[in-house]
Design an enzyme around this catalytic site. Sequence first.
Site, short mmCIF file in Angstrom:
data_model
loop_
_atom_site.label_atom_id
_atom_site.label_comp_id
_atom_site.label_asym_id
_atom_site.label_seq_id
_atom_site.Cartn_x
_atom_site.Cartn_y
_atom_site.Cartn_z
N HIS A 234 0.54 -1.31 -0.17
CA HIS A 234 0.25 0.03 0.08
C HIS A 234 0.33 1.32 0.43
CE1 HIS A 234 -2.69 -2.85 0.94
NE2 HIS A 234 -2.67 -3.23 1.91
N LYS A 332 0.80 -0.26 13.82
CA LYS A 332 -0.69 -0.68 14.46
C LYS A 332 -0.63 0.54 15.57
CE LYS A 332 -1.79 -4.49 11.64
NZ LYS A 332 -2.79 -3.86 10.50
C1 BG6 Z 1 -4.55 -4.66 4.97
C2 BG6 Z 1 -3.45 -5.10 6.01
O1 BG6 Z 1 -3.40 -4.95 3.70
O2 BG6 Z 1 -4.11 -3.54 5.04
C3 BG6 Z 1 -4.00 -4.92 7.25
O3 BG6 Z 1 -3.02 -6.40 5.96
C4 BG6 Z 1 -4.33 -3.88 7.16
O4 BG6 Z 1 -3.13 -5.44 8.69
C5 BG6 Z 1 -4.96 -3.34 5.92
O5 BG6 Z 1 -5.12 -3.62 9.01
C6 BG6 Z 1 -5.33 -1.81 6.03
O6 BG6 Z 1 -6.51 -1.24 5.48
P1 BG6 Z 1 -7.65 0.17 5.58
O7 BG6 Z 1 -8.93 -0.29 4.16
O8 BG6 Z 1 -8.04 -0.05 6.85
O9 BG6 Z 1 -6.74 0.84 5.56
#
Ligand code: BG6
Length: 483
Positions: A234, A332
Amino acid sequence: PEKVSTLLLFGATGDLAHRMLLPSLYGLHADGLLPDNFKIVGTARSELNDEQYRASAVEALKEHVPANFYDPKSALVFSRRLTYVCLDATKPEGFKKLAKTVDPSAGLAIFLSTAPTLFKAVIDGLEANGLTGPRVRLALEKPLGTDLASSRVINDAVAIAFPEDRTFRIDHYLGKETVQNLLALRFANSMFEPLWNSAHIDHVQITVAEGIGLEERGAYYDGAGALRDMVQNHMLQLLALVAMEPPADFDATSIRDEKVKVLRTLRPMRPDDVSDHVVTGQYRKGAVGGDPVPGYTEELGKESTTETFVALKAHVENWRWAGVPFYLRTGKRMAERKTEIFIQFKCVPHSIFASRGARTQPNKLVIAIQPEENIRLLVMAKTPGLDREGIRLREVPLDVGMANAFADARRRIAYERLLLDLIDGDPTLFVRRDEVEAQWQWIDGVRAAWEGAGLTPKPYGAGSWGPSAAIALTERDGVHWHD
Ligand code: BG6
């Protein structure tokens, strides 16, 4: 590309299916975006018949679709699109049943929402039963490996049955409306692009902070850690969208070509860089939003040195970005949920106000991605008054609150867009193999450098902004994290 007529969902009783995929498909159905005879075939190991699966799907919708969008009648009609085949991916029987249920020649999209350890078995089973072919496309989701070598093994296994143009790798951040809006901001406006370079930008910060902890994903997360879980995919995608050159067109090849160029220009991390370029952390007990929460190892139930936080200073080594640091941070159990891109411009070259006692501050552009979507430009303005004791300048925001600007637009789950693009066969918002590999290449280097340097995660209290060393990481450069 043509629309497919069936979606085959592996892992159909899993968490992702219940929380995201079924609600997204329901959203598309309710908006009239699914083709009339579109079918969804779920498979998993549980012994369920069609009616039981439909009932469990309706339960999932009740729980996960926002109440103001959930309509019981529509959910029932939607559930009739669903059928179910019980399948153990390691055994041939289920695939035989599947071959009787779905017709790949009518166009089929397959979504692997299963553990990657099963990918090869699933692909072999599909191949052996005539469930691949020119009208079949495959969507897969991370974790695609834990490093470059293991990601290549997965990609090679997939490539035997699915050529790259029919392989749809999901990074759900690309399905977020707000992330796509970055492209609109940069390339549908003329005022930003001339300033979007090292002559005018001082530095970039990308923050993906989460309030949540392990959420019963300990087995996966402890083997991954924040670098692989969030930065490898991401955050590097966000960085690529911020830093890429203008693509010639909004099409899959142009956009992905530009992203991969950026990913390949990331300066490899050297062991000597680690001390002032990388900070890792692991949360201890604390409180998030006023609620007490346990520490990582307590939540996990064993000792661990996995990082739940990472802050990095990255460099995009090309003409446009030379000398502009990109600070990345994710964790986290941080103070709040916040995904944000923060761009600090350079100071004015000379302040005419200095002699009148006023200080100017550099302009800043804050692109808030979630939970609120907001674009805010911070500009200097004169504080009203007669200036008898000198001129006072203050930073004021020019705000575009997207929720207000587009008040009647429904906020969709990222997967709605991605599933629709998968059904339509549009790969623009999916990640190409060369991008994934460039991402791993850089991440493997970061990991190797930090292991070489003996870096261990520093403790931080749940509900904080990470270890204090993460603050020192930017302060050393005279930069403050935007909190
Ligand atoms: C996921 C991760 O790809 O993205 C998670 O594995 C994380 O650990 C999540 O919580 C976060 O996604 P978003 O859309 O809530 O920002």
